[in-house]
Each structure stands twice: as C-alpha cells, then as structure tokens.
Design an enzyme around this catalytic site. Structure first.
Site, short mmCIF file in Angstrom:
data_model
loop_
_atom_site.label_atom_id
_atom_site.label_comp_id
_atom_site.label_asym_id
_atom_site.label_seq_id
_atom_site.Cartn_x
_atom_site.Cartn_y
_atom_site.Cartn_z
N HIS A 72 1.00 -1.25 -0.07
CA HIS A 72 0.03 0.01 0.27
C HIS A 72 0.96 1.13 -0.12
O HIS A 72 1.80 1.41 0.76
CB HIS A 72 -1.00 -0.04 1.16
CG HIS A 72 -2.02 -0.86 0.99
ND1 HIS A 72 -3.38 -0.62 1.73
CD2 HIS A 72 -2.23 -1.92 0.21
CE1 HIS A 72 -4.02 -1.49 1.42
NE2 HIS A 72 -3.64 -2.50 0.33
N TYR A 199 -9.97 5.21 7.20
CA TYR A 199 -9.96 5.69 8.55
C TYR A 199 -11.22 6.63 8.68
O TYR A 199 -10.80 7.97 7.90
CB TYR A 199 -8.64 6.30 9.34
CG TYR A 199 -7.69 5.10 9.23
CD1 TYR A 199 -6.88 4.94 8.07
CD2 TYR A 199 -7.57 4.87 10.73
CE1 TYR A 199 -5.98 4.07 8.49
CE2 TYR A 199 -6.63 3.68 10.85
CZ TYR A 199 -5.82 3.35 9.82
OH TYR A 199 -4.77 2.36 10.07
N PRO A 291 -4.91 0.28 18.65
CA PRO A 291 -4.68 -0.16 17.10
C PRO A 291 -4.70 0.96 16.02
O PRO A 291 -4.50 0.57 15.03
CB PRO A 291 -5.68 -1.06 16.96
CG PRO A 291 -6.79 -0.92 17.85
CD PRO A 291 -6.27 -0.20 19.34
N LYS A 295 0.43 0.12 14.97
CA LYS A 295 1.88 0.11 15.67
C LYS A 295 2.10 -1.22 16.32
O LYS A 295 3.38 -1.45 16.78
CB LYS A 295 2.15 1.29 16.26
CG LYS A 295 2.25 2.45 15.52
CD LYS A 295 3.56 2.33 14.57
CE LYS A 295 3.60 3.26 13.39
NZ LYS A 295 3.37 2.69 12.05
N TYR A 383 3.45 6.52 10.00
CA TYR A 383 2.43 5.41 9.68
C TYR A 383 3.60 4.26 9.08
O TYR A 383 3.36 3.12 9.40
CB TYR A 383 1.47 5.76 8.61
CG TYR A 383 0.31 4.78 8.75
CD1 TYR A 383 -0.92 4.76 9.67
CD2 TYR A 383 0.27 3.96 7.63
CE1 TYR A 383 -1.84 3.88 9.17
CE2 TYR A 383 -0.52 3.05 7.58
CZ TYR A 383 -1.60 3.01 8.33
OH TYR A 383 -2.63 1.83 8.42
C1 PHB Z 1 -6.36 -4.50 10.75
O1 PHB Z 1 -6.49 -4.90 9.59
O2 PHB Z 1 -6.82 -5.11 11.35
C2 PHB Z 1 -5.89 -3.04 11.14
C3 PHB Z 1 -5.40 -2.16 10.17
C4 PHB Z 1 -5.01 -0.92 10.58
C5 PHB Z 1 -5.21 -0.46 11.83
C6 PHB Z 1 -5.65 -1.53 12.79
C7 PHB Z 1 -6.06 -2.63 12.38
O3 PHB Z 1 -4.96 0.82 12.19
#
Ligand code: PHB
Ligand code: APR
Length: 388
Positions: A72, A199, A291, A295, A383
């Site tokens: 990505h 997000y 989450p 990280k 990130y």
């Molecule tokens: C996930 O795919 O489980 C996931 C991805 C990004 C995040 C948290 C969880 O910030």
C-alpha cells in the site's frame, strides 16, 4: 536442559527473536503457554512497516509475504461525508504491506519447525529465576512433569498478560491511558470496499475499513466498553458501518457472513525499564498501543531488532554495550509510537466528553492534514514507521 536464550511466548515477538538468533548462531528455546492452533487462531493486526518486512526478510521468512502481501502506498481519511487520500509513498518514499499477523506467525512457526528449533507448547506454570545473576533459569510444567532450563538470558515475549513483567512488578514504573471505548471487529470473505484502508471520523463513532487480501475484509466499529458481540448480529454491524462511511463507500460496500467477530478495548501502556539484569522484555509484554496507528506488531518487531542486535554483540563480540543500552533504545522508539497512536486515536474517535468545540477541533485537524504537505509528511513518516 540448557540453552543460550530462553524465550517466553510464541507470539510474533518471541518467534521472530528466535528466528533471528538462530540465524546468528545463538541457540534458543521457546516456552508457550497455549497450543499452536490457539496461537494461530488469534485474529490481530495486519499492516507491516517496511522495517518489519526487512526483519522478516532477514529472518528468512518473507517469501509468502512477498507473494501474497498487498503493498500500500497510501491511506484514506474520511470525514464530513468525503474521503481524502494521503499519499504516503510520495511523502516518504516508503510503503506498508498488508499481511495478517496470523500469517506472519504461521510463517515463523513453519520456519522454526523446519530449522528443528525447540518450542514447548502448553508449557504451564512458567517461572523465572536468578535473572539478577549471570545464570538465570526458567521452570515450567509439561504434562504434569516439572522441568528447568538453565540459560544466559531470558527474553520475556509473553504479551500483556504474561509472567515476565509480573516477575519484576516491584521494579517497574508503568504509564497508562485507558480509552473509554473499544473496537468491534468483523472479518468476512468479501472484497474490500476500497483498495486502501479508510479511517473514518464520524459523529456516530470511528470506523475502519481494512483487509487481509483482495477477497477478505476486516472492518472495525468504535463501540462502548461494555458492549458485547452477541448484541451485534452481522446485519446490525453492516448497517452501522454503512451509516459511518461516506456515501460512495457505503454504496460500494459488499457485505457477507462474518468469519470472526470480537471486541477489543483500547489502551496505551508502557512499562519502564525493559531490562532487568539478564531479563529483557519485548513486545506487548512491555507496552500496548491502541490499534489506530497500526503499530502493535511493528513495535514488537522493532524491540526484537534492538534485542537481537544486542545479543549478537554479546555473543560474537563479548560486549555488553548493546544489552546495556537495549532499554533506552527500545523505549525511545516505543514512546514515539505511543505518541502517534494516541494522537491518531484522539483525532479519529468520539469521546464521551466530545462536545461541539472538540469535534470542530477534530475536523480542523483533519482539514489541516489533508491540505498541508508538512502535516501529511508527519503522519506518513510515522505510519510507514520511523527509522530504527
Ligand atoms: C487491521 O487490518 O486489523 C488493522 C489495520 C489498521 C489499523 C488497525 C487494524 O490501524
Ligand atoms: N508462559 C508462556 N507463554 C505465555 C505466558 C506464560 N506465562 N503468558 C503469555 N504467553 C504467551 C501467549 O499465549 C502468547 O502466545 O505469550 C505470547 C505473547 O504473544 P502476543 O500477545 O502476540 O505478544 P507479542 O509477541 O509481543 O506480539 C505483539 O501482538 O497483541 C498483538 O498488538 C499486538 O500486534 C502486536 C503483537
């Protein structure tokens, strides 16, 4: 029994450490409380920093990751009914790889089996002894029989609820923030709604669209802490998700039966220091991040990077400089990831005390992010992962 490094816990931290040490010719045994299938059934995060991928390459376990992982270059931020793309590769020259933690764990376990390294699953009553001397020991019970392993070093990679941090609880200082909400996650065999992660900041609460592959999706909804999965039949989850997505994503969302559904609380936690004589903590045993910044696994990997290098120096060069500096180096990076995860969490979620002023501030911050290259650079470099 004798080994050089006794590793407690066969999560990603313990397994990666074991594999790297093996590559450096350092003998190790892993003791894991659960069985192999139990460890593999845990659904967790899925975004790997470039540095984490590099470590998996160094450990010799990246072939399937390179074949199946999705590279990505950006993420999307959605608020006020519209989506905005952050081009992280343009900002940093780096990428992230979407590849489930479960798969990372499986690859590491397979490599460990192939190398014939010792892993004791279902090791009960693990206890740590003598790590304030240079002859530590680890005891455990397997099938009703007690065993003792003599070693040079103990690596506590046994997660947040493990015995390692418990063994030094009088010697640590802890720092903690518990957030007043959790994430309800759903995994489904459906194509992701969009090729990149979205997000979503929404007045009904945060939502995240993620994935495991081009045919498997992972979605999350912010939920109250006392919520229970039984109150969330699939239908209700999909309806609520659609309400929190921008209209275009809501239109494109492909729904289907869930494969897994669970609720996780959000927490920030750090234990200091991370070294006690010959005992070293790594991964969730020493710290937890919410989450939102993806990280958790990556921090476990960077601890393991510092620790494996330190132990390599310890054995190959008979130098304790690396192990003496381990806690300081690891914590320096840990706190930056703590800050980033806390910041992303604060910007994206609805808090019980989010009043009109604070929600305007969140939207202003998001608008600033999508308009300012400097702000995008800051988000992106965190990130994709700060350098080791
Ligand atoms: C996930 O795919 O489980 C996931 C991805 C990004 C995040 C948290 C969880 O910030
Ligand atoms: N004895 C032996 N093993 C134990 C004990 C014990 N007393 N207590 C816990 N364990 C095992 C757990 O069963 C688990 O398999 O230690 C392992 C710890 O693994 P994780 O919890 O996955 O922690 P870590 O390897 O540090 O990985 C961090 O996992 O939780 C996610 O977000 C986190 O992605 C990050 C990653």
């Amino acid at each position: 029994m004798r080994t050089q490094v006794a590793i407690i816990g066969a999560g990603p931290a313990g397994l990666l450490l074991g594999q790297l040490l093996h590559r450096y010719g350092i003998d190790n045994i892993i003791l894991e409380r659960k069985d192999r299938d139990y460890v593999l059934a845990r659904i967790r995060a899925g975004v790997l920093e470039q540095g984490t991928v590099g470590l998996l390459e160094e450990a010799g376990v990246a072939a399937r990751l390179h074949h199946e992982g999705l590279i990505h270059h950006g993420i999307e931020l959605a608020f006020g009914g519209a989506r905005h793309r952050i081009d992280m590769t343009k900002a940093t020259g780096k990428t992230v790889t979407v590849y489930g933690q479960t798969e990372v764990t499986r690859d590491l376990m397979d490599a460990r089996d192939k190398a014939g390294l010792a892993t004791v699953y279902e090791a009960g009553d693990v206890s740590l002894h003598g790590f304030d001397s240079d002859r530590p020991r680890v005891r455990y019970v397997k099938d009703g029989v007690s065993h003792e392993i003599a070693c040079d070093v103990i690596a506590g990679c046994d997660g947040f609820h493990g015995v390692s941090r418990q063994s030094v609880k009088d010697a640590i200082t802890t720092f903690e923030r518990i957030y007043p909400f959790g994430w309800l996650g759903l995994l489904s065999e459906t194509p992701p709604v969009s090729p990149e992660l979205i997000y979503n900041n929404h007045e009904r609460g945060f939502a995240l669209c993620s994935m495991r592959s081009n045919t498997r999706s992972r979605y999350y909804l912010q939920c109250p802490l006392d919520e229970h999965v039984d109150n969330w039949p699939d239908e209700k989850f999909w309806d609520e998700l659609k309400r929190r997505l921008d209209p275009q994503a809501a239109d494109h969302l492909v729904t289907g039966p869930s494969i897994e559904k669970s609720i996780a609380p959000l927490r920030s936690f750090v234990a200091e220091p991370m070294r006690f004589g010959r005992l070293f903590l790594a991964g969730d045993a020493a710290h937890i991040v919410p989450p939102t910044g993806a990280k958790g696994l990556n921090l476990a990997a960077s601890d393991v990077h510092y620790l494996s290098q330190a132990l390599r120096e310890f054995y190959a060069e008979k130098s304790s400089a690396g192990i003496d500096d381990y806690s300081r180096r690891a914590l320096g990076r840990v706190w930056k990831a703590e800050r980033f995860s806390w910041w992303m969490t604060s910007m994206m979620h609805r808090f019980p005390d989010t009043d009109a002023f604070s929600s305007r501030i969140q939207i202003a911050e998001l608008n600033y992010l999508v308009e300012s290259e400097a702000a995008q650079m800051s988000l992106s470099e965190n990130y994709v992962g700060l350098p080791y």
